[in-house]
Design a protein around this motif. Structure first.
Motif, PDB file in Angstrom:
ATOM      1  N   MET A  73       0.679  -1.062  -0.161  1.00  0.00           N
ATOM      2  CA  MET A  73      -0.030   0.077   0.084  1.00  0.00           C
ATOM      3  C   MET A  73       0.845   1.248   0.112  1.00  0.00           C
ATOM      4  O   MET A  73       0.559   2.195  -0.764  1.00  0.00           O
ATOM      5  CB  MET A  73      -1.149  -0.007   1.221  1.00  0.00           C
ATOM      6  N   GLN A  74       2.171   1.398   0.805  1.00  0.00           N
ATOM      7  CA  GLN A  74       2.760   2.544   1.074  1.00  0.00           C
ATOM      8  C   GLN A  74       3.912   2.397   0.094  1.00  0.00           C
ATOM      9  O   GLN A  74       4.321   3.710  -0.251  1.00  0.00           O
ATOM     10  CB  GLN A  74       3.313   2.532   2.338  1.00  0.00           C
ATOM     11  N   GLY A  75       4.427   1.410  -0.603  1.00  0.00           N
ATOM     12  CA  GLY A  75       5.598   1.578  -1.196  1.00  0.00           C
ATOM     13  C   GLY A  75       6.689   1.438  -0.513  1.00  0.00           C
ATOM     14  O   GLY A  75       6.592   1.306   0.799  1.00  0.00           O
ATOM     15  N   GLY A  76       8.046   1.423  -1.152  1.00  0.00           N
ATOM     16  CA  GLY A  76       9.247   1.384  -0.189  1.00  0.00           C
ATOM     17  C   GLY A  76      10.214   0.725  -1.248  1.00  0.00           C
ATOM     18  O   GLY A  76      10.012   0.214  -2.178  1.00  0.00           O
ATOM     19  N   GLY A  77      11.400   0.661  -0.487  1.00  0.00           N
ATOM     20  CA  GLY A  77      12.642  -0.107  -1.340  1.00  0.00           C
ATOM     21  C   GLY A  77      13.672  -0.652  -0.486  1.00  0.00           C
ATOM     22  O   GLY A  77      13.180  -0.648   1.003  1.00  0.00           O
ATOM     23  N   GLY A  78      14.653  -0.786  -1.087  1.00  0.00           N
ATOM     24  CA  GLY A  78      16.073  -1.195  -0.103  1.00  0.00           C
ATOM     25  C   GLY A  78      15.901  -2.724   0.091  1.00  0.00           C
ATOM     26  O   GLY A  78      17.042  -3.439   0.467  1.00  0.00           O
ATOM     27  N   VAL A  79      15.019  -3.498  -0.454  1.00  0.00           N
ATOM     28  CA  VAL A  79      15.178  -4.982  -0.193  1.00  0.00           C
ATOM     29  C   VAL A  79      15.745  -5.762  -1.381  1.00  0.00           C
ATOM     30  O   VAL A  79      16.717  -6.531  -1.374  1.00  0.00           O
ATOM     31  CB  VAL A  79      13.774  -5.696   0.148  1.00  0.00           C
ATOM     32  N   TRP A  80      15.304  -5.300  -2.681  1.00  0.00           N
ATOM     33  CA  TRP A  80      15.531  -6.098  -3.965  1.00  0.00           C
ATOM     34  C   TRP A  80      16.413  -5.615  -4.814  1.00  0.00           C
ATOM     35  O   TRP A  80      17.052  -6.048  -5.748  1.00  0.00           O
ATOM     36  CB  TRP A  80      14.140  -6.498  -4.595  1.00  0.00           C
ATOM     37  N   GLY A  81      16.836  -4.018  -4.514  1.00  0.00           N
ATOM     38  CA  GLY A  81      17.467  -3.227  -5.313  1.00  0.00           C
ATOM     39  C   GLY A  81      17.406  -2.052  -5.024  1.00  0.00           C
ATOM     40  O   GLY A  81      16.858  -1.383  -4.200  1.00  0.00           O
ATOM     41  N   VAL A  82      17.925  -1.180  -6.087  1.00  0.00           N
ATOM     42  CA  VAL A  82      17.735   0.356  -5.860  1.00  0.00           C
ATOM     43  C   VAL A  82      16.609   0.883  -6.342  1.00  0.00           C
ATOM     44  O   VAL A  82      16.187   2.178  -5.845  1.00  0.00           O
ATOM     45  CB  VAL A  82      18.967   0.955  -6.741  1.00  0.00           C
ATOM     46  N   VAL A  83      15.813   0.056  -7.011  1.00  0.00           N
ATOM     47  CA  VAL A  83      14.445   0.673  -7.444  1.00  0.00           C
ATOM     48  C   VAL A  83      13.334   0.618  -6.440  1.00  0.00           C
ATOM     49  O   VAL A  83      13.165  -0.494  -5.628  1.00  0.00           O
ATOM     50  CB  VAL A  83      13.849  -0.032  -8.898  1.00  0.00           C
ATOM     51  N   LYS A  84      12.745   1.710  -5.923  1.00  0.00           N
ATOM     52  CA  LYS A  84      11.513   1.798  -4.974  1.00  0.00           C
ATOM     53  C   LYS A  84      10.266   1.387  -5.586  1.00  0.00           C
ATOM     54  O   LYS A  84       9.934   1.540  -6.814  1.00  0.00           O
ATOM     55  CB  LYS A  84      11.398   2.887  -4.308  1.00  0.00           C
ATOM     56  N   MET A  85       9.492   0.553  -4.982  1.00  0.00           N
ATOM     57  CA  MET A  85       8.252   0.596  -5.334  1.00  0.00           C
ATOM     58  C   MET A  85       7.327   1.573  -4.852  1.00  0.00           C
ATOM     59  O   MET A  85       7.284   2.092  -3.837  1.00  0.00           O
ATOM     60  CB  MET A  85       7.406  -0.693  -4.698  1.00  0.00           C
ATOM     61  N   PRO A  86       6.517   2.145  -5.949  1.00  0.00           N
ATOM     62  CA  PRO A  86       5.719   3.419  -5.425  1.00  0.00           C
ATOM     63  C   PRO A  86       4.686   3.028  -4.747  1.00  0.00           C
ATOM     64  O   PRO A  86       4.403   1.682  -4.663  1.00  0.00           O
ATOM     65  CB  PRO A  86       5.226   3.974  -6.873  1.00  0.00           C
ATOM     66  N   SER A  87       3.745   3.823  -3.978  1.00  0.00           N
ATOM     67  CA  SER A  87       2.692   3.435  -3.290  1.00  0.00           C
ATOM     68  C   SER A  87       1.635   3.031  -4.273  1.00  0.00           C
ATOM     69  O   SER A  87       1.779   3.454  -5.343  1.00  0.00           O
ATOM     70  CB  SER A  87       2.111   4.782  -2.249  1.00  0.00           C
ATOM     71  N   ASN A  88       0.757   2.201  -3.811  1.00  0.00           N
ATOM     72  CA  ASN A  88      -0.491   1.643  -4.574  1.00  0.00           C
ATOM     73  C   ASN A  88      -1.877   1.970  -3.893  1.00  0.00           C
ATOM     74  O   ASN A  88      -2.384   1.190  -3.548  1.00  0.00           O
ATOM     75  CB  ASN A  88      -0.193   0.235  -4.631  1.00  0.00           C
ATOM     76  N   PRO A  89      -2.146   3.455  -4.017  1.00  0.00           N
ATOM     77  CA  PRO A  89      -3.309   3.877  -3.107  1.00  0.00           C
ATOM     78  C   PRO A  89      -4.621   3.368  -3.673  1.00  0.00           C
ATOM     79  O   PRO A  89      -5.579   3.208  -3.293  1.00  0.00           O
ATOM     80  CB  PRO A  89      -3.172   5.489  -3.512  1.00  0.00           C
ATOM     81  N   GLN A  90      -4.377   2.473  -4.995  1.00  0.00           N
ATOM     82  CA  GLN A  90      -5.646   1.917  -5.522  1.00  0.00           C
ATOM     83  C   GLN A  90      -5.749   0.544  -4.820  1.00  0.00           C
ATOM     84  O   GLN A  90      -7.004   0.109  -5.282  1.00  0.00           O
ATOM     85  CB  GLN A  90      -5.254   1.547  -7.107  1.00  0.00           C
ATOM     86  N   VAL A  91      -5.019   0.189  -4.004  1.00  0.00           N
ATOM     87  CA  VAL A  91      -5.288  -1.089  -3.223  1.00  0.00           C
ATOM     88  C   VAL A  91      -5.664  -0.746  -1.754  1.00  0.00           C
ATOM     89  O   VAL A  91      -5.045  -0.078  -1.043  1.00  0.00           O
ATOM     90  CB  VAL A  91      -4.210  -1.998  -3.083  1.00  0.00           C
ATOM     91  N   ASN A  92      -6.995  -1.470  -1.360  1.00  0.00           N
ATOM     92  CA  ASN A  92      -7.160  -1.088   0.090  1.00  0.00           C
ATOM     93  C   ASN A  92      -6.583  -2.283   0.877  1.00  0.00           C
ATOM     94  O   ASN A  92      -6.043  -3.202   0.275  1.00  0.00           O
ATOM     95  CB  ASN A  92      -8.714  -1.043   0.138  1.00  0.00           C
ATOM     96  N   GLU A  93      -6.786  -2.182   2.357  1.00  0.00           N
ATOM     97  CA  GLU A  93      -6.006  -3.200   3.164  1.00  0.00           C
ATOM     98  C   GLU A  93      -6.184  -4.563   2.864  1.00  0.00           C
ATOM     99  O   GLU A  93      -5.607  -5.620   2.771  1.00  0.00           O
ATOM    100  CB  GLU A  93      -6.185  -2.752   4.611  1.00  0.00           C
ATOM    101  N   ALA A  94      -7.774  -4.987   2.502  1.00  0.00           N
ATOM    102  CA  ALA A  94      -8.195  -6.294   2.350  1.00  0.00           C
ATOM    103  C   ALA A  94      -7.546  -7.085   1.035  1.00  0.00           C
ATOM    104  O   ALA A  94      -7.110  -7.832   0.924  1.00  0.00           O
ATOM    105  CB  ALA A  94      -9.469  -6.319   2.159  1.00  0.00           C
ATOM    106  N   GLU A  95      -7.519  -5.913  -0.017  1.00  0.00           N
ATOM    107  CA  GLU A  95      -6.832  -6.365  -0.965  1.00  0.00           C
ATOM    108  C   GLU A  95      -5.397  -6.768  -0.950  1.00  0.00           C
ATOM    109  O   GLU A  95      -4.877  -7.462  -1.563  1.00  0.00           O
ATOM    110  CB  GLU A  95      -7.126  -5.235  -2.328  1.00  0.00           C
ATOM    111  N   ALA A  96      -4.659  -5.697  -0.280  1.00  0.00           N
ATOM    112  CA  ALA A  96      -3.118  -5.896  -0.281  1.00  0.00           C
ATOM    113  C   ALA A  96      -3.129  -7.016   0.489  1.00  0.00           C
ATOM    114  O   ALA A  96      -1.940  -7.973  -0.002  1.00  0.00           O
ATOM    115  CB  ALA A  96      -2.621  -4.715   0.678  1.00  0.00           C
ATOM    116  N   LYS A  97      -3.592  -7.467   1.541  1.00  0.00           N
ATOM    117  CA  LYS A  97      -3.557  -8.919   2.259  1.00  0.00           C
ATOM    118  C   LYS A  97      -3.848  -9.989   1.376  1.00  0.00           C
ATOM    119  O   LYS A  97      -3.219 -11.106   1.388  1.00  0.00           O
ATOM    120  CB  LYS A  97      -4.400  -9.039   3.560  1.00  0.00           C
ATOM    121  N   LYS A  98      -4.971  -9.593   0.552  1.00  0.00           N
ATOM    122  CA  LYS A  98      -5.236 -11.146  -0.352  1.00  0.00           C
ATOM    123  C   LYS A  98      -4.123 -11.075  -1.277  1.00  0.00           C
ATOM    124  O   LYS A  98      -3.572 -12.304  -1.696  1.00  0.00           O
ATOM    125  CB  LYS A  98      -6.677 -10.667  -1.021  1.00  0.00           C
ATOM    126  N   LEU A  99      -3.713 -10.042  -1.827  1.00  0.00           N
ATOM    127  CA  LEU A  99      -2.553 -10.294  -2.918  1.00  0.00           C
ATOM    128  C   LEU A  99      -1.314 -10.754  -2.356  1.00  0.00           C
ATOM    129  O   LEU A  99      -0.587 -11.555  -2.948  1.00  0.00           O
ATOM    130  CB  LEU A  99      -2.292  -8.566  -3.494  1.00  0.00           C
TER     131      LEU A  99
END
Ligand code: HEC
Length: 103
Positions: free
Chosen positions: A70-96
């Motif tokens: 939901m919030q995005g973030g980086g530093g785990v897989w490389g230099v590119v960050k994942m942007p936030s995904n405001p189109q996803v609610n909490e229930a969807e994020a958990k399901k995904l």
């Protein structure tokens, strides 16, 4: 019913019941995840199979990853960050995340 085309039925189903009718890959596609991710190979973000392997047995991972989706973030897989995904609610994020971790 015969004269209804499949895309029309799909569109109707999406309008009436957006979540339950979507399988998890379809939900990931609909929520734009698959434009940066693939199940089997790295694209912009890590392959979902690699994510599943990395966090296997990590009981805190699902909640943490759902928040990160939901919030995005980086530093785990490389230099590119994942942007936030405001189109996803909490229930969807958990399901995904549950689907991703089962890959
Ligand atoms: C614009 C590209 C982009 C989109 C869209 C995107 N991601 Fe990501 N994702 C990334 C990148 C880049 C990373 C690696 C971040 C890092 O290194 O911490 C990532 C990492 C992840 C991770 C692993 C996080 C970790 O800390 O190990 C998960 C799970 C994930 N994404 C799920 C999703 C889901 C679900 C969606 C759709 C709602 C999505 N992503 C949409 C680019 C994207």
């Amino acid at each position: 019913m015969k004269h209804f085309s499949a895309p029309l039925l799909l569109a109707a189903a999406c309008t009436l019941a957006p979540l339950p009718v979507l399988a998890d890959l379809a939900l990931a596609t609909a929520r734009n995840c698959m434009s940066c991710h693939n199940v089997d190979r790295k694209v912009v973000g890590p392959a979902f199979k690699d994510v599943a392997t990395k966090y296997r047995g990590d009981k805190a991972a699902p909640a943490r990853l759902a928040t990160k989706v939901m919030q995005g973030g980086g530093g785990v897989w490389g230099v590119v960050k994942m942007p936030s995904n405001p189109q996803v609610n909490e229930a969807e994020a958990k399901k995904l995340v549950a689907w991703i971790l089962s890959q």
